[in-house]
Enzyme design. Structure first.
Site, mmCIF file in Angstrom:
data_model
loop_
_atom_site.group_PDB
_atom_site.id
_atom_site.type_symbol
_atom_site.label_atom_id
_atom_site.label_comp_id
_atom_site.label_asym_id
_atom_site.label_seq_id
_atom_site.Cartn_x
_atom_site.Cartn_y
_atom_site.Cartn_z
ATOM 1 N N GLY A 283 0.837 -1.197 0.000
ATOM 2 C CA GLY A 283 0.000 0.000 0.000
ATOM 3 C C GLY A 283 0.869 1.242 0.000
ATOM 4 O O GLY A 283 0.508 2.289 0.552
ATOM 5 N N GLY B 179 -0.554 4.455 -1.208
ATOM 6 C CA GLY B 179 -1.823 4.859 -0.580
ATOM 7 C C GLY B 179 -1.665 6.105 0.294
ATOM 8 O O GLY B 179 -0.551 6.583 0.545
ATOM 9 N N ARG C 182 0.477 -2.019 -6.913
ATOM 10 C CA ARG C 182 -0.060 -2.849 -8.004
ATOM 11 C C ARG C 182 0.204 -2.223 -9.373
ATOM 12 O O ARG C 182 -0.082 -2.817 -10.397
ATOM 13 C CB ARG C 182 -1.544 -3.087 -7.772
ATOM 14 N N ASP D 85 -2.295 0.415 16.805
ATOM 15 C CA ASP D 85 -3.325 1.349 17.249
ATOM 16 C C ASP D 85 -2.540 2.650 17.399
ATOM 17 O O ASP D 85 -1.800 2.814 18.370
ATOM 18 C CB ASP D 85 -3.918 0.926 18.586
ATOM 19 N N HIS D 86 -2.652 3.535 16.412
ATOM 20 C CA HIS D 86 -1.690 4.638 16.397
ATOM 21 C C HIS D 86 -1.859 5.583 17.588
ATOM 22 O O HIS D 86 -0.947 6.335 17.912
ATOM 23 C CB HIS D 86 -1.724 5.405 15.065
ATOM 24 N N ASP E 64 -14.408 2.307 14.084
ATOM 25 C CA ASP E 64 -13.307 3.149 13.602
ATOM 26 C C ASP E 64 -12.496 3.750 14.753
ATOM 27 O O ASP E 64 -11.279 3.851 14.663
ATOM 28 C CB ASP E 64 -13.887 4.272 12.725
ATOM 29 N N HIS F 116 -9.070 2.884 19.687
ATOM 30 C CA HIS F 116 -8.390 4.008 20.340
ATOM 31 C C HIS F 116 -9.009 4.357 21.703
ATOM 32 O O HIS F 116 -8.311 4.569 22.679
ATOM 33 C CB HIS F 116 -8.439 5.261 19.458
ATOM 34 N N LYS G 139 -17.061 12.617 14.221
ATOM 35 C CA LYS G 139 -16.539 13.397 13.093
ATOM 36 C C LYS G 139 -17.393 14.652 12.941
ATOM 37 O O LYS G 139 -18.533 14.700 13.389
ATOM 38 C CB LYS G 139 -16.599 12.558 11.822
HETATM 39 C C1 BG6 Z 1 -8.095 6.634 12.539
HETATM 40 C C2 BG6 Z 1 -9.488 6.620 12.022
HETATM 41 O O1 BG6 Z 1 -7.797 5.431 13.196
HETATM 42 O O2 BG6 Z 1 -7.954 7.705 13.446
HETATM 43 C C3 BG6 Z 1 -9.838 7.927 11.361
HETATM 44 O O3 BG6 Z 1 -9.641 5.565 11.081
HETATM 45 C C4 BG6 Z 1 -9.567 9.075 12.301
HETATM 46 O O4 BG6 Z 1 -11.196 7.933 10.975
HETATM 47 C C5 BG6 Z 1 -8.161 8.970 12.867
HETATM 48 O O5 BG6 Z 1 -9.715 10.263 11.582
HETATM 49 C C6 BG6 Z 1 -7.930 10.023 13.925
HETATM 50 O O6 BG6 Z 1 -6.587 10.018 14.257
HETATM 51 P P1 BG6 Z 1 -5.879 11.291 14.825
HETATM 52 O O7 BG6 Z 1 -4.495 10.842 15.115
HETATM 53 O O8 BG6 Z 1 -5.960 12.338 13.769
HETATM 54 O O9 BG6 Z 1 -6.649 11.666 16.044
#
Ligand code: BG6
Length: 492
Positions: A12, A15, A46, A179-180, A237, A242, A342
């Site tokens: 990806g 992407g 790809r 999980d960022h 999501d 998170h 959102k």
């Molecule tokens: C992602 C979601 O995991 O986290 C997105 O898929 C969201 O929809 C994003 O916008 C938010 O991340 P951050 O770091 O901008 O708060």
């Protein structure tokens, strides 16, 4: 520390996530010296592309990143990038990837260490990990690791199946589920604030805390991710991953050490202690919303149902507020309120811990109920990073006995520029073999088993959407969730 020896295959690579976050993060690791001569990045895509074409994509996305202080070393970094075309669902095409690994491993001393980063839609996860195994790409003399983006499944069952599929090619200690939020500095700070100060731990329980609030609001809408979001919604999501991760960090017992197993063990206990809500009570504990048209950052914006790739009668929530209870000795009776959505008023992630009142107020307050200001601990995760404690002190000049003051610490800009993004921390941790800030299988499954009933009820039951305007604080009902308990969302 020594730079890591590794070849990273980025699936990806062209992407959005790769361009916005991953390429700049990997580049910054290179700039800082964590990656150096013995490193290769294999961009997997790809399309037909030459190395030079992809290097141009990488050059642009890195140059566009406003968190990077300089572009020093960029040209050298780009020379470490090699492009390979793979059709991910065609296992025969992985021969090209195998060859690419073989060739870069001759060019650089990567010790046969291979990291596969799947920045791909989830429907390809199984095909990719199967093909990596079948084509022999995972057979290497060094280590093999897999970083996998969310969503990891869409419910308990599918997550379990996906894990079984992936486990055919990778062992649990080789799987790093991103999980960022766990890579964000202030999320990592929760544990430090709690466990390095003797001040908080004695108060961190149902004797002194009245409620805990976690807000993660976004001003953006779904952008061009309508197709993904329609299947996911705010529950899958943001909430399942998170938000519940933040709850478990706030709620967990002190671990016996900072070893990743010890921390996870405590986090898992929190997830297991979350009060299971019966389907008939879902709407008492959870509020859903979907944005209507309105204004965001000064512009008129359309409602969710008018977004690209979204059903015009969509029942997908873009907002969820929750009232959670951790039914254990420490937290019995203390609500944890969580909201995320959102197209809300602003982009902000913060935690507010509200403490109970003193047993008796001795001071005159010039307000309707003659009550003292509440003691709050506010941990701001983004966009600014700060910790603020709200206290009462003597009001010298005013008409009342006390006034509220705020003790505050803000992370300064110098600290902020240490990393480009949460992703950088996480890629570093993975290379370093530290799985603490990734989601373990058991955490994942406990989180799914908690949220599954919410999705089941809400997917069957048509909601009166849209029910909040873009640019607002979400549906009014989310206030009732707290006011029923005598609390309110703190907009501090
Ligand atoms: C992602 C979601 O995991 O986290 C997105 O898929 C969201 O929809 C994003 O916008 C938010 O991340 P951050 O770091 O901008 O708060």
């Amino acid at each position: 520390t020594q730079p890591f020896k590794v070849a990273i295959a980025l699936f990806g690579a062209t992407g959005d996530l790769s361009r916005r976050k991953l390429l700049p993060s990997i580049f910054h690791l290179f700039q800082e010296g964590s990656l150096k001569d013995d490193f290769a990045l294999i961009a997997v895509g790809r399309r037909d592309m030459e190395d030079a074409d992809f290097r141009e994509v990488a050059r642009n996305s890195i140059s566009d990143n406003d968190k990077l202080e300089s572009l020093e070393g960029l040209e050298t970094f780009l020379q470490h990038i090699h492009y390979v075309k793979v059709s991910v669902t065609d296992s025969a095409s992985y021969a090209a990837l195998k060859e690419k690994f073989d060739s870069v491993e001759k060019m650089y001393d990567t010790a046969g260490n291979r990291l596969f980063y799947l920045a791909m839609p989830p429907q390809f996860f199984t095909a990719i990990t199967d093909s990596l195994r079948i084509s022999g790409v995972t057979e290497t003399k060094g280590y093999k690791k897999l970083i996998i983006e969310k969503p990891f499944g869409k419910d308990y069952e599918s997550a379990h199946r996906l894990n079984e599929d992936i486990s055919k090619s990778f062992r649990e200690h080789e799987i790093f589920r991103i999980d960022h939020y766990l890579g964000k500095e202030m999320v990592q700070n929760i544990e430090v604030i709690r466990f390095s100060n003797s001040l908080f731990e004695p108060l961190w329980n149902n004797h002194y805390v009245s409620n805990v609030q976690i807000t993660s609001s976004e001003s953006l809408g779904v952008l061009d991710r309508g197709e993904y979001y329609e299947r996911s919604g705010a529950v899958r999501d943001m909430f399942q991953n998170h938000m519940l991760q933040i709850v478990s960090l706030l709620g967990m017992e002190p671990p016996i050490s900072l070893n990743s197993d010890d921390i996870r063990e405590e986090k898992i206990k929190v997830l297991k202690s979350l009060r299971k809500v019966e389907k008939k009570d879902i709407n008492k504990y959870f509020v859903r919303g979907q944005y209507d048209e309105g204004t965001a950052e000064g512009e008129d914006v359309p409602g969710y149902r008018e977004e690209e790739d979204v059903n015009s009668a969509s029942n997908t929530p873009t907002f969820i507020a929750a009232r959670l209870f951790i039914d254990n000795f420490r937290w019995a009776g203390v609500p944890f309120y969580v909201r995320t959505g959102k197209r809300m008023r602003n982009k902000e992630t913060k935690i507010v811990v509200e403490f109970k009142e003193v047993p008796k107020n001795l001071y005159y307050q010039n307000n309707a109920d003659d009550v003292l200001a509440k003691n709050l601990l506010v941990i701001r995760i983004q966009p600014n990073e700060s910790i603020t404690l709200h206290l009462n002190v003597k009001d010298h000049a005013g008409e009342q006995d006390t006034k509220e003051i705020k003790l505050s610490y803000s992370v300064d800009n110098q600290d902020l520029s240490r990393t480009v993004d949460a992703y950088e921390n996480l890629i570093y941790d993975c290379l370093d073999g530290d799985a603490t800030n990734f989601t373990h299988y058991e955490e994942l499954m406990n989180a799914w088993s908690f949220v599954d009933p919410i999705n089941e009820v809400w997917e069957k039951d048509i909601a009166p959407f849209p029910n909040y305007r873009s640019g607002s604080d979400g549906p009014v009902k989310s206030n009732l969730l707290l006011s029923k308990d005598g609390f309110k969302w703190w907009n501090v």
